[in-house]
Design a protein around this motif. Structure first.
Motif, PDB file in Angstrom:
ATOM      1  N   ARG A 284       0.799  -1.222   0.000  1.00  0.00           N
ATOM      2  CA  ARG A 284       0.000   0.000   0.000  1.00  0.00           C
ATOM      3  C   ARG A 284       0.836   1.279   0.000  1.00  0.00           C
ATOM      4  NH1 ARG A 284      -3.008   0.116   5.923  1.00  0.00           N
ATOM      5  NH2 ARG A 284      -1.193  -0.310   7.243  1.00  0.00           N
ATOM      6  N   CYS A 285       2.142   1.179  -0.043  1.00  0.00           N
ATOM      7  CA  CYS A 285       2.959   2.391  -0.173  1.00  0.00           C
ATOM      8  C   CYS A 285       4.265   2.054  -0.886  1.00  0.00           C
ATOM      9  CB  CYS A 285       3.228   3.040   1.186  1.00  0.00           C
ATOM     10  SG  CYS A 285       3.716   1.917   2.488  1.00  0.00           S
ATOM     11  N   ALA A 286       4.764   3.010  -1.665  1.00  0.00           N
ATOM     12  CA  ALA A 286       5.996   2.803  -2.418  1.00  0.00           C
ATOM     13  C   ALA A 286       6.565   4.148  -2.843  1.00  0.00           C
ATOM     14  CB  ALA A 286       5.737   1.934  -3.643  1.00  0.00           C
ATOM     15  N   ARG A 287       7.876   4.179  -3.019  1.00  0.00           N
ATOM     16  CA  ARG A 287       8.558   5.385  -3.504  1.00  0.00           C
ATOM     17  C   ARG A 287       9.019   5.152  -4.942  1.00  0.00           C
ATOM     18  NH1 ARG A 287      13.577   8.549  -0.625  1.00  0.00           N
ATOM     19  NH2 ARG A 287      11.889   9.006   0.836  1.00  0.00           N
ATOM     20  N   PHE A 288       8.771   6.141  -5.800  1.00  0.00           N
ATOM     21  CA  PHE A 288       9.159   6.068  -7.202  1.00  0.00           C
ATOM     22  C   PHE A 288      10.204   7.139  -7.494  1.00  0.00           C
ATOM     23  CE2 PHE A 288       5.262   3.788  -7.154  1.00  0.00           C
ATOM     24  CZ  PHE A 288       5.292   2.909  -8.239  1.00  0.00           C
TER      25      PHE A 288
ATOM     26  N   PHE B 236       5.977   6.476   8.987  1.00  0.00           N
ATOM     27  CA  PHE B 236       6.078   5.036   8.718  1.00  0.00           C
ATOM     28  C   PHE B 236       4.751   4.369   9.041  1.00  0.00           C
ATOM     29  CE2 PHE B 236       6.476   0.776  10.481  1.00  0.00           C
ATOM     30  CZ  PHE B 236       7.043   0.104   9.407  1.00  0.00           C
ATOM     31  N   ILE B 237       4.229   3.612   8.075  1.00  0.00           N
ATOM     32  CA  ILE B 237       3.103   2.712   8.343  1.00  0.00           C
ATOM     33  C   ILE B 237       3.461   1.354   7.761  1.00  0.00           C
ATOM     34  CG2 ILE B 237       1.394   4.585   8.319  1.00  0.00           C
ATOM     35  CD1 ILE B 237       0.457   3.538   5.575  1.00  0.00           C
ATOM     36  N   GLN B 238       2.842   0.302   8.300  1.00  0.00           N
ATOM     37  CA  GLN B 238       3.123  -1.044   7.797  1.00  0.00           C
ATOM     38  C   GLN B 238       2.635  -1.152   6.359  1.00  0.00           C
ATOM     39  OE1 GLN B 238       4.980  -3.121   9.230  1.00  0.00           O
ATOM     40  NE2 GLN B 238       4.949  -2.588  11.414  1.00  0.00           N
ATOM     41  N   VAL B 239       3.471  -1.728   5.508  1.00  0.00           N
ATOM     42  CA  VAL B 239       3.208  -1.710   4.065  1.00  0.00           C
ATOM     43  C   VAL B 239       2.078  -2.656   3.655  1.00  0.00           C
ATOM     44  CG1 VAL B 239       4.873  -3.510   3.449  1.00  0.00           C
ATOM     45  CG2 VAL B 239       4.400  -1.695   1.820  1.00  0.00           C
TER      46      VAL B 239
ATOM     47  N   GLY C 254       6.587 -16.715  15.748  1.00  0.00           N
ATOM     48  CA  GLY C 254       5.815 -16.760  14.518  1.00  0.00           C
ATOM     49  C   GLY C 254       6.415 -15.896  13.425  1.00  0.00           C
ATOM     50  N   MET C 255       6.299 -16.380  12.191  1.00  0.00           N
ATOM     51  CA  MET C 255       6.779 -15.621  11.037  1.00  0.00           C
ATOM     52  C   MET C 255       5.642 -14.772  10.478  1.00  0.00           C
ATOM     53  SD  MET C 255       7.119 -15.187   7.528  1.00  0.00           S
ATOM     54  CE  MET C 255       6.542 -16.643   6.677  1.00  0.00           C
ATOM     55  N   LEU C 256       5.956 -13.526  10.117  1.00  0.00           N
ATOM     56  CA  LEU C 256       5.001 -12.596   9.530  1.00  0.00           C
ATOM     57  C   LEU C 256       5.466 -12.290   8.110  1.00  0.00           C
ATOM     58  CD1 LEU C 256       5.042 -10.024  12.502  1.00  0.00           C
ATOM     59  CD2 LEU C 256       3.620 -12.083  12.322  1.00  0.00           C
ATOM     60  N   ASP C 257       4.706 -12.719   7.123  1.00  0.00           N
ATOM     61  CA  ASP C 257       5.124 -12.517   5.726  1.00  0.00           C
ATOM     62  C   ASP C 257       4.626 -11.154   5.240  1.00  0.00           C
ATOM     63  OD1 ASP C 257       6.335 -13.123   3.343  1.00  0.00           O
ATOM     64  OD2 ASP C 257       4.630 -14.236   2.546  1.00  0.00           O
ATOM     65  N   MET C 258       5.253 -10.107   5.770  1.00  0.00           N
ATOM     66  CA  MET C 258       4.849  -8.736   5.453  1.00  0.00           C
ATOM     67  C   MET C 258       5.156  -8.373   4.000  1.00  0.00           C
ATOM     68  SD  MET C 258       3.478  -6.030   6.979  1.00  0.00           S
ATOM     69  CE  MET C 258       3.770  -6.167   8.741  1.00  0.00           C
ATOM     70  N   PHE C 259       6.182  -9.000   3.417  1.00  0.00           N
ATOM     71  CA  PHE C 259       6.632  -8.655   2.061  1.00  0.00           C
ATOM     72  C   PHE C 259       6.708  -9.906   1.181  1.00  0.00           C
ATOM     73  CE2 PHE C 259       8.238  -5.369   4.830  1.00  0.00           C
ATOM     74  CZ  PHE C 259       8.144  -4.191   4.101  1.00  0.00           C
ATOM     75  N   PRO C 260       5.564 -10.452   0.740  1.00  0.00           N
ATOM     76  CA  PRO C 260       5.618 -11.611  -0.159  1.00  0.00           C
ATOM     77  C   PRO C 260       6.434 -11.314  -1.419  1.00  0.00           C
ATOM     78  CG  PRO C 260       3.367 -11.259   0.621  1.00  0.00           C
ATOM     79  CD  PRO C 260       4.176 -10.071   1.078  1.00  0.00           C
ATOM     80  N   ASN C 261       7.049 -12.362  -1.934  1.00  0.00           N
ATOM     81  CA  ASN C 261       7.890 -12.299  -3.143  1.00  0.00           C
ATOM     82  C   ASN C 261       9.227 -11.604  -2.919  1.00  0.00           C
ATOM     83  OD1 ASN C 261       6.049 -13.622  -5.043  1.00  0.00           O
ATOM     84  ND2 ASN C 261       4.769 -11.823  -4.711  1.00  0.00           N
ATOM     85  N   THR C 262       9.559 -11.352  -1.659  1.00  0.00           N
ATOM     86  CA  THR C 262      10.884 -10.852  -1.300  1.00  0.00           C
ATOM     87  C   THR C 262      11.453 -11.747  -0.214  1.00  0.00           C
ATOM     88  OG1 THR C 262      10.407  -9.412   0.602  1.00  0.00           O
ATOM     89  CG2 THR C 262       9.919  -8.535  -1.595  1.00  0.00           C
TER      90      THR C 262
END
Length: 446
Positions: free
Chosen positions: A138-142, A271-274, A420-428
């Motif tokens: 939900r957030c990114a820098r370009f 900062f907010i959780q992505v 516990g594992m938290l998959d906050m960033f799938p595909n990374t």
């Protein structure tokens, strides 16, 4: 004439070599061995064999790049992104999401066993918290740059480079933000002052899309009108940042996101959780693990704008949140007032320094939650132990510093009960985690 020892400079053997990968490290790189030395290779999976070339050769390890892959793992899939081999954002799209989750759980367990000296971590590992693997961000820098030929580059940084790879669509980006990319590119190309744009930050808030434009020189009247027209047409919350520490809201409402029935306002520089879905599940799990009761006093260290603090305050007698950034403390305080959580109090403090004499540090707490940055919480761990809470939940974005900081708790009478594992960033390869430590009650002698 005196002669001084001059160490010889280590040279890297660049001859092509064949290697077989045994496992992945906690960042998603393949690990194989050459001449008894561990070699880290991005893009390779366990069981795969490849011809590689060393790019870095240290005393205890080396790094290499793939020249040619000779065999494929059964877990290998075709990357979903057209620019996957160029972009520096994702590094595990070639591995199925299910296999990614398994690999991250294994990496977390291995690190905790190795550095925190914990046996049988598998027995306490909880089911992972996961989300959809696409369109979660939900957030990114370009990055933005205009070349000498006038061509506009608008996208993400390339792997290990300051060069920009143009992005027209990103499969991990929230779809409402993807829908803005083409209109944004058209807007940027129409601006006379486009050379002075440093970057754009996009956020998908719960009440709409946010666009922040960092510009190094003022916009002229025509450019300003075009930018305002874009914001109105696409109904975005527009912010301008003419200076690093300056932020001007130019159009729209204040962005917010909802968590546990609460509305948390934020600035696009906060900062907010992505990952929205993982964040919701993560907060719920922390509340469950702490088992907060109405009489409990809870301390939330590295509290940000109240992501954990305010949901905890709904259940506790009192919550104290501590954060190092002044603006975040003010935002958390405002969020507590807006949501009528009057039992939540927030303080600013540098948690890397001695906090012993600070006002909040003199209070007693039944339970503590920590959610530090990648560097961990080494500076405050001794004080956490001194406060002697019954339970400690440590939320980590770096399993290595979690393992390091865990040693302080384990050596001072705490037991690791859940991990516990938290998959906050799938595909990374990036993995987050949560650990519950419970104070061991001393048995009284008869």
């Amino acid at each position: 004439m005196a002669r001084f020892f001059k160490p010889q400079k280590r040279t890297t053997d660049t001859k092509h070599k064949e290697i077989t990968i045994n496992r992945l490290d906690h960042l998603g790189a393949g690990i194989g061995h050459l001449n008894g030395k561990s070699v880290f290779v991005d893009g390779l999976l366990p069981t795969e064999t490849a011809v590689v070339q060393l790019t870095e050769d240290k005393k205890n390890y080396a790094r290499a790049k793939v020249i040619k892959r000779l065999s494929d793992s059964s877990a290998r899939i075709k990357p979903h992104c057209a620019i996957y081999d160029q972009c520096g954002g994702c590094n595990l799209q070639h591995l199925s999401h299910q296999a990614q989750v398994v690999s991250k759980q294994q990496a977390l367990g291995e690190l905790m066993e190795k550095f925190a000296v914990i046996d049988q971590v598998d027995c306490i590992q909880q089911p992972p918290i996961i989300s959809e693997s696409w369109h979660y961000r939900r957030c990114a820098r370009f990055a933005v740059r205009v070349e000498n030929n006038g061509q506009l580059e608008f996208g993400f940084r390339k792997k290990q480079s300051n060069d920009i790879v143009n992005v027209n669509e990103c499969p991990v980006l929230a779809q409402p933000l993807n829908d803005l990319l083409a209109p944004l590119r058209e807007l940027l190309n129409s601006l006379k002052g486009r050379r002075f744009i440093g970057h754009l930050e996009l956020t998908h808030a719960d009440n709409g899309c946010v666009v922040l434009i960092r510009h190094l020189a003022p916009f002229n009247a025509d450019d300003s009108a075009l930018i305002q027209a874009f914001a109105a047409k696409h109904n975005v919350m527009l912010f301008l940042a003419p200076e690093t520490d300056e932020l001007i809201q130019s159009h729209g409402d204040q962005p917010y996101y909802e968590i546990d029935g609460l509305k948390l306002m934020f600035s696009p520089k906060d900062f907010i959780q992505v990952n929205r879905d993982v964040n919701i599940k993560m907060v719920a799990q922390a509340i469950e693990w702490l088992d907060v009761q109405p009489q409990d006093r809870v301390l939330d260290l590295f509290c940000g704008l109240g992501n954990f603090s305010l949901p905890l305050a709904k259940r506790a007698k009192a919550v104290v949140g501590v954060e190092g950034i002044d603006d975040m403390v003010l935002r958390a305080t405002d969020n507590a007032q807006v949501n009528a959580q009057y039992n939540a109090t927030f303080y600013q403090a540098n948690l890397e320094q001695d906090v012993t004499k600070l006002e909040w540090a003199q209070e007693q707490f039944d339970k503590i939650l920590l959610d530090p940055a990648r560097a961990g919480a080494a500076g405050v761990m001794d004080h956490v132990v001194k406060l002697a809470p019954n339970k400690v939940v440590y939320v980590s974005c770096n399993p290595a510093t979690l393992a390091r900081d865990s040693q302080v708790l384990l050596q001072k009478g705490y037991q690791l009960e859940r991990l516990g594992m938290l998959d906050m960033f799938p595909n990374t390869g990036h993995l987050e985690s949560m650990a519950l430590f419970v104070k061991v009650q001393k048995k009284h002698k008869k």
